[in-house]
Write an enzyme that holds these catalytic residues in place. Structure first.
Site, mmCIF file in Angstrom:
data_model
loop_
_atom_site.group_PDB
_atom_site.id
_atom_site.type_symbol
_atom_site.label_atom_id
_atom_site.label_comp_id
_atom_site.label_asym_id
_atom_site.label_seq_id
_atom_site.Cartn_x
_atom_site.Cartn_y
_atom_site.Cartn_z
ATOM 1 N N TYR A 1 -6.694 15.496 -8.375
ATOM 2 C CA TYR A 1 -5.910 14.526 -9.638
ATOM 3 C C TYR A 1 -5.287 15.381 -10.566
ATOM 4 O O TYR A 1 -4.062 15.092 -10.796
ATOM 5 C CB TYR A 1 -7.041 13.912 -10.556
ATOM 6 C CG TYR A 1 -6.425 12.778 -11.458
ATOM 7 C CD1 TYR A 1 -6.067 11.451 -11.146
ATOM 8 C CD2 TYR A 1 -6.088 12.964 -12.871
ATOM 9 C CE1 TYR A 1 -5.299 10.577 -11.873
ATOM 10 C CE2 TYR A 1 -5.817 11.936 -13.725
ATOM 11 C CZ TYR A 1 -5.225 10.906 -13.174
ATOM 12 O OH TYR A 1 -4.700 9.892 -13.885
ATOM 13 N N LYS B 1 -0.892 14.881 -10.380
ATOM 14 C CA LYS B 1 0.014 14.653 -11.567
ATOM 15 C C LYS B 1 0.947 15.710 -12.099
ATOM 16 O O LYS B 1 1.940 15.245 -12.627
ATOM 17 C CB LYS B 1 -1.016 14.277 -13.072
ATOM 18 C CG LYS B 1 -1.733 12.897 -12.397
ATOM 19 C CD LYS B 1 -0.870 11.535 -12.172
ATOM 20 C CE LYS B 1 -1.890 10.519 -12.356
ATOM 21 N NZ LYS B 1 -0.962 9.022 -11.815
ATOM 22 N N ASN C 1 3.094 2.869 -11.268
ATOM 23 C CA ASN C 1 1.639 2.705 -11.968
ATOM 24 C C ASN C 1 0.545 3.061 -11.025
ATOM 25 O O ASN C 1 -0.558 3.908 -11.414
ATOM 26 C CB ASN C 1 1.515 1.474 -12.781
ATOM 27 C CG ASN C 1 0.131 1.201 -13.013
ATOM 28 O OD1 ASN C 1 -0.504 1.901 -14.140
ATOM 29 N ND2 ASN C 1 -0.776 0.594 -12.360
ATOM 30 N N ASP D 1 1.008 -1.098 0.040
ATOM 31 C CA ASP D 1 0.099 -0.058 0.082
ATOM 32 C C ASP D 1 0.874 1.290 -0.219
ATOM 33 O O ASP D 1 1.772 1.439 1.190
ATOM 34 C CB ASP D 1 -0.915 0.031 1.332
ATOM 35 C CG ASP D 1 -1.650 1.179 1.201
ATOM 36 O OD1 ASP D 1 -1.459 2.269 0.682
ATOM 37 O OD2 ASP D 1 -2.971 1.081 1.833
HETATM 38 N N1 LIG Z 1 -7.251 4.963 -17.476
HETATM 39 C C1 LIG Z 1 -6.825 6.007 -17.920
HETATM 40 O O1 LIG Z 1 -7.368 6.620 -18.746
HETATM 41 C C2 LIG Z 1 -5.436 7.078 -17.432
HETATM 42 C C3 LIG Z 1 -4.932 8.091 -18.031
HETATM 43 C C4 LIG Z 1 -4.008 8.659 -17.556
HETATM 44 C C5 LIG Z 1 -3.322 8.506 -16.453
HETATM 45 N N2 LIG Z 1 -3.657 7.110 -16.045
HETATM 46 C C6 LIG Z 1 -2.665 6.661 -14.815
HETATM 47 O O2 LIG Z 1 -2.568 5.260 -14.829
HETATM 48 C C7 LIG Z 1 -2.260 4.585 -13.754
HETATM 49 C C8 LIG Z 1 -3.052 3.448 -13.687
HETATM 50 O O3 LIG Z 1 -4.500 3.726 -14.011
HETATM 51 P P1 LIG Z 1 -5.855 2.688 -14.341
HETATM 52 O O4 LIG Z 1 -6.653 3.292 -15.214
HETATM 53 O O5 LIG Z 1 -5.150 1.466 -14.515
HETATM 54 O O6 LIG Z 1 -6.471 2.718 -12.800
HETATM 55 P P2 LIG Z 1 -7.121 1.448 -11.897
HETATM 56 O O7 LIG Z 1 -7.795 0.501 -13.016
HETATM 57 O O8 LIG Z 1 -8.163 2.445 -11.143
HETATM 58 O O9 LIG Z 1 -6.199 0.870 -10.979
HETATM 59 C C9 LIG Z 1 -5.731 1.629 -10.052
HETATM 60 C C10 LIG Z 1 -4.468 0.735 -9.375
HETATM 61 O O10 LIG Z 1 -3.746 1.389 -8.277
HETATM 62 C C11 LIG Z 1 -3.745 0.574 -7.319
HETATM 63 N N3 LIG Z 1 -3.788 1.542 -6.083
HETATM 64 C C12 LIG Z 1 -4.712 2.599 -5.704
HETATM 65 N N4 LIG Z 1 -4.407 3.106 -4.613
HETATM 66 C C13 LIG Z 1 -3.244 2.617 -4.043
HETATM 67 C C14 LIG Z 1 -2.583 2.335 -2.713
HETATM 68 N N5 LIG Z 1 -2.835 3.292 -1.978
HETATM 69 N N6 LIG Z 1 -1.505 1.425 -2.683
HETATM 70 C C15 LIG Z 1 -1.328 0.563 -3.616
HETATM 71 N N7 LIG Z 1 -1.763 0.640 -4.975
HETATM 72 C C16 LIG Z 1 -3.017 1.628 -4.852
HETATM 73 C C17 LIG Z 1 -5.006 -0.041 -7.113
HETATM 74 O O11 LIG Z 1 -5.086 -0.963 -6.196
HETATM 75 P P3 LIG Z 1 -6.496 -1.726 -5.755
HETATM 76 O O12 LIG Z 1 -7.063 -2.772 -6.773
HETATM 77 O O13 LIG Z 1 -6.247 -2.426 -4.423
HETATM 78 O O14 LIG Z 1 -7.342 -0.385 -5.509
HETATM 79 C C18 LIG Z 1 -5.042 -0.588 -8.654
HETATM 80 O O15 LIG Z 1 -4.080 -1.644 -9.020
HETATM 81 C C19 LIG Z 1 -2.648 5.651 -12.666
HETATM 82 O O16 LIG Z 1 -1.532 6.246 -12.175
HETATM 83 C C20 LIG Z 1 -3.530 6.791 -13.422
HETATM 84 O O17 LIG Z 1 -3.448 7.847 -12.800
HETATM 85 C C21 LIG Z 1 -4.697 6.255 -16.321
#
Ligand SMILES: NC(=O)c1ccc[n+]([C@@H]2O[C@H](COP(=O)([O-])OP(=O)(O)OC[C@H]3O[C@@H](n4cnc5c(N)ncnc54)[C@H](OP(=O)(O)O)[C@@H]3O)[C@@H](O)[C@H]2O)c1
Length: 224
Positions: free
Chosen positions: A146, A150, A77, A52
């Site tokens: 957010y 970032k 990530n 975490d």
């Molecule tokens: N999806 C997009 O369009 C997009 C666009 C730009 C940037 N991003 C960035 O890409 C990255 C991944 O995003 P995603 O879309 O894959 O998001 P997601 O599907 O919501 O997954 C988020 C991940 O982060 C983990 N997480 C959250 N809080 C945490 C904590 N305190 N400690 C450890 N792990 C934690 C979650 O674990 P749990 O399962 O335990 O919650 C999950 O594995 C993020 O940094 C996001 O800001 C995403």
């Protein structure tokens, strides 16, 4: 074979990155808050560790789980996007939580793994950022936590890039695209596997002169 450590590898972009790298026989250490429930990553051949990012004891525990293994590439990530509200409705507790997870988290994880990165070959930290953190590119209101997180993560990237250059460690910020995950939602322009494929190709091509850059998934320069 190079070793990658990916935080938040149990779902979304982190899981897709872990799968992509494991499929090509790289060594992948993934993290999850509940690694026992990370069935898909486990079935893809990913060794899952518990983390975490906002818990100092858990971050220290990550270093213990990695042990003396070298890490070539650390991909920070894990992240949250917990409030899209406008100024008057923005929840300040969520704002603070967003900064803790998205900014302090990558910083804490990176510093605890510095000895492992120094022992690795590629010596690269990839902070998964977002165009929503681009100050120059901001055209809409809302999502204060957010966006601020970032933008701050990008500053952490740049500062670490400068500080860690003498130790041979590179640091970049990468925007993964708008990706269909729990965070990105339905209707996003990229599937997780597509984004992951692009990001891995970009990482493969990065060298020492790329440290300190903010780039898109295809390696293009983005405005800070
Ligand atoms: N999806 C997009 O369009 C997009 C666009 C730009 C940037 N991003 C960035 O890409 C990255 C991944 O995003 P995603 O879309 O894959 O998001 P997601 O599907 O919501 O997954 C988020 C991940 O982060 C983990 N997480 C959250 N809080 C945490 C904590 N305190 N400690 C450890 N792990 C934690 C979650 O674990 P749990 O399962 O335990 O919650 C999950 O594995 C993020 O940094 C996001 O800001 C995403």
């Amino acid at each position: 074979m190079p070793t990658y450590l990916i935080t938040g590898a149990n779902r979304g972009i982190g899981l897709a990155l872990a799968r992509h790298l494991a499929e090509r026989q790289d060594i992948v250490l993934g993290t999850a808050r509940d690694p026992g429930a990370a069935t898909e990553a486990f079935e893809a051949g990913v060794e899952m560790l518990e983390l975490d990012v906002v818990d100092a004891g858990s971050v220290d525990g990550l270093a213990a789980q990695v042990g003396d293994r070298p890490i070539d590439v650390l991909i920070n990530n894990a992240g949250v996007y917990n409030d899209k509200a406008g100024l008057e409705e923005t929840d300040l507790e969520r704002f603070a939580e967003c900064l803790r997870v998205n900014v302090a988290g990558p910083l804490a994880v990176t510093r605890v793994l510095l000895p492992r990165l120094e022992a690795g070959g590629k010596k690269l930290v990839v902070n998964v950022s977002s165009v929503m953190g681009s100050i120059a590119g901001t055209r809409n209101g809302g999502s204060y936590g957010y966006r601020a997180s970032k933008a701050a993560l990008n500053m952490v990237t740049k500062t670490m890039a400068v500080e860690l250059a003498p130790r041979g460690i590179g640091v970049v910020s990468v925007h993964p695209g708008w990706v269909e995950t729990d965070m990105g939602g339905a209707g996003a322009s990229l599937q997780p596997a597509e984004s992951a494929g692009h990001i891995v190709s970009t990482i493969d091509g990065l060298g020492a002169t790329d440290s300190g850059r903010f780039m898109g998934y295809a390696g293009d320069d983005l405005a800070w």
